[in-house]
Structure formats: C-alpha cells, structure tokens
Design a protein around this motif. Structure first.
Motif, PDB file in Angstrom:
ATOM      1  N   SER A   1      40.071  24.938  33.147  1.00 48.02           N
ATOM      2  CA  SER A   1      41.313  24.667  33.879  1.00 48.02           C
ATOM      3  C   SER A   1      41.536  25.669  35.005  1.00 48.02           C
ATOM      4  O   SER A   1      42.291  25.405  35.935  1.00 48.02           O
ATOM      5  CB  SER A   1      42.509  24.707  32.927  1.00 48.02           C
ATOM      6  OG  SER A   1      42.762  26.043  32.511  1.00 48.02           O
ATOM      7  N   GLY A   2      40.921  26.851  34.891  1.00 48.47           N
ATOM      8  CA  GLY A   2      41.140  27.909  35.879  1.00 48.47           C
ATOM      9  C   GLY A   2      42.449  28.648  35.675  1.00 48.47           C
ATOM     10  O   GLY A   2      42.828  29.478  36.494  1.00 48.47           O
ATOM     11  N   ASP A   3      43.150  28.364  34.574  1.00 43.49           N
ATOM     12  CA  ASP A   3      44.440  28.991  34.310  1.00 43.49           C
ATOM     13  C   ASP A   3      44.316  30.375  33.689  1.00 43.49           C
ATOM     14  O   ASP A   3      45.300  31.103  33.599  1.00 43.49           O
ATOM     15  CB  ASP A   3      45.286  28.113  33.387  1.00 43.49           C
ATOM     16  CG  ASP A   3      45.697  26.817  34.058  1.00 43.49           C
ATOM     17  OD1 ASP A   3      45.825  26.795  35.303  1.00 43.49           O
ATOM     18  OD2 ASP A   3      45.887  25.818  33.336  1.00 43.49           O
ATOM     19  N   GLY A   4      43.150  30.742  33.223  1.00 39.84           N
ATOM     20  CA  GLY A   4      42.943  32.048  32.624  1.00 39.84           C
ATOM     21  C   GLY A   4      43.248  32.062  31.141  1.00 39.84           C
ATOM     22  O   GLY A   4      43.508  31.028  30.522  1.00 39.84           O
ATOM     23  N   PHE A   5      43.212  33.248  30.583  1.00 31.74           N
ATOM     24  CA  PHE A   5      43.418  33.469  29.156  1.00 31.74           C
ATOM     25  C   PHE A   5      44.725  34.227  28.994  1.00 31.74           C
ATOM     26  O   PHE A   5      44.885  35.310  29.541  1.00 31.74           O
ATOM     27  CB  PHE A   5      42.246  34.270  28.574  1.00 31.74           C
ATOM     28  CG  PHE A   5      40.934  33.577  28.771  1.00 31.74           C
ATOM     29  CD1 PHE A   5      40.439  32.714  27.819  1.00 31.74           C
ATOM     30  CD2 PHE A   5      40.206  33.770  29.937  1.00 31.74           C
ATOM     31  CE1 PHE A   5      39.232  32.044  28.009  1.00 31.74           C
ATOM     32  CE2 PHE A   5      38.999  33.122  30.145  1.00 31.74           C
ATOM     33  CZ  PHE A   5      38.512  32.258  29.179  1.00 31.74           C
ATOM     34  N   ARG A   6      45.653  33.656  28.248  1.00 33.28           N
ATOM     35  CA  ARG A   6      46.993  34.239  28.100  1.00 33.28           C
ATOM     36  C   ARG A   6      47.218  34.674  26.665  1.00 33.28           C
ATOM     37  O   ARG A   6      47.025  33.897  25.744  1.00 33.28           O
ATOM     38  CB  ARG A   6      48.054  33.246  28.518  1.00 33.28           C
ATOM     39  CG  ARG A   6      47.978  32.951  30.005  1.00 33.28           C
ATOM     40  CD  ARG A   6      49.106  32.034  30.465  1.00 33.28           C
ATOM     41  NE  ARG A   6      48.929  31.703  31.867  1.00 33.28           N
ATOM     42  CZ  ARG A   6      49.435  32.395  32.874  1.00 33.28           C
ATOM     43  NH1 ARG A   6      50.152  33.459  32.644  1.00 33.28           N
ATOM     44  NH2 ARG A   6      49.235  32.011  34.125  1.00 33.28           N
ATOM     45  N   GLY A   7      47.620  35.926  26.507  1.00 30.78           N
ATOM     46  CA  GLY A   7      47.893  36.476  25.190  1.00 30.78           C
ATOM     47  C   GLY A   7      46.667  37.146  24.595  1.00 30.78           C
ATOM     48  O   GLY A   7      45.532  36.845  24.958  1.00 30.78           O
ATOM     49  N   LYS A   8      46.913  38.058  23.681  1.00 30.14           N
ATOM     50  CA  LYS A   8      45.820  38.865  23.116  1.00 30.14           C
ATOM     51  C   LYS A   8      44.798  38.032  22.363  1.00 30.14           C
ATOM     52  O   LYS A   8      43.610  38.319  22.428  1.00 30.14           O
ATOM     53  CB  LYS A   8      46.380  39.955  22.211  1.00 30.14           C
ATOM     54  CG  LYS A   8      46.773  41.177  22.990  1.00 30.14           C
ATOM     55  CD  LYS A   8      46.399  42.422  22.231  1.00 30.14           C
ATOM     56  CE  LYS A   8      46.772  43.624  23.047  1.00 30.14           C
ATOM     57  NZ  LYS A   8      47.062  44.773  22.250  1.00 30.14           N
ATOM     58  N   ALA A   9      45.242  36.994  21.636  1.00 32.15           N
ATOM     59  CA  ALA A   9      44.292  36.179  20.876  1.00 32.15           C
ATOM     60  C   ALA A   9      43.310  35.494  21.821  1.00 32.15           C
ATOM     61  O   ALA A   9      42.094  35.472  21.572  1.00 32.15           O
ATOM     62  CB  ALA A   9      45.023  35.152  20.009  1.00 32.15           C
ATOM     63  N   ALA A  10      43.806  34.947  22.927  1.00 34.58           N
ATOM     64  CA  ALA A  10      42.930  34.286  23.898  1.00 34.58           C
ATOM     65  C   ALA A  10      42.015  35.298  24.582  1.00 34.58           C
ATOM     66  O   ALA A  10      40.833  35.026  24.824  1.00 34.58           O
ATOM     67  CB  ALA A  10      43.759  33.533  24.929  1.00 34.58           C
TER      68      ALA A  10
END
Length: 139
Positions: free
Chosen positions: A50-59
């Motif tokens: 998606s190109g939205d990146g990884f959000r939050g520590k788990a991701a």
C-alpha cells in the motif's frame, strides 16, 4: 564524532544503525514510540504494497523480522543534518547481503523524534525498483 552527533535525533540514528548492524532487535525496537510510523522504502514495495508504511511497534517489529533481521547490513552514514527534533542522514550507503547477493543502496533517511526522544517517524528514501534490477543483473 562531530558536534551534530550529540543532537538527540542524530544520536538515535547512530544507535539505530548500530543496533541493525549487530542484529540487536531489542535495542532497535526500544528507540521507537509505541505509535511510531516507519516507511522503508517510502512508497509501495513488496514489503509494503500500500505504501502506507508500518504503524505501531507490533508492525515495526514485523518489519524487523522480515527485512532487517534476515539480512546482514552495514551502513555508511556520511552526513547527518540535525534540525529541530529531526535528523536527516544524507548520502547514506546501506550494504545489504541476503544469501549470496550483496548490493550497495543509496539512501536518505529522516528521523523525527517525539517529546520523549523516541522515534515518531522514520522514513527511508531509496529506489526499490532500481535495487531489484541491479540484483537481477548481478546473477
């Protein structure tokens, strides 16, 4: 070490690359805020369609497990520019080896720290398609 190396965002950048080089996942993850955002590379890629990146520590931990952890990576961060709570690592070269393939990647990375000195966002700008083409040509 330069004077800018003492800037909080530059110090976090240096700790981040040392942790990645040594495979120290726990130290690397501790640098991030709980609600941090990571894009590496910025834009869509097979890691992040998606190109939205990884959000939050788990991701972000999942990103480590699938991208950073399996690779042997060395960084040459030639210029670090601090500005406010941010730092930009310019003209950085990442040498990434997975299996028998190795490639140098030109990268620019921005780090934005929150009020607690944790990484709120990390954005790595590099040409994913160009890297894949170079890897294909080296076989």
């Amino acid at each position: 070490m330069t004077d800018s190396d003492h800037h909080p965002a530059v110090a976090v950048h240096l700790t981040s690359i040392r942790a990645a080089e040594s495979g120290d996942k726990a130290t690397w993850l501790r640098l991030f805020a709980d609600d941090a955002w990571l894009q590496d590379p910025v834009g869509p890629s097979p890691y992040d369609p998606s190109g939205d990146g990884f959000r939050g520590k788990a991701a972000i931990e999942g990103f480590w497990d699938s991208v950073i952890g399996p690779a042997e990576t060395r960084f040459d961060s030639r210029l670090r520019i601090p500005s406010g709570p941010d730092s930009c690592a310019c003209w950085m070269v990442a040498t990434n080896q997975m299996g028998k393939q190795s490639i140098d990647i030109d990268v620019m990375v921005t780090y934005h720290l929150n009020a607690d000195g944790k990484i709120q966002s990390l954005r790595a700008f590099w040409d994913f398609q160009g890297v894949m083409e170079a890897l294909a040509g080296s076989q």
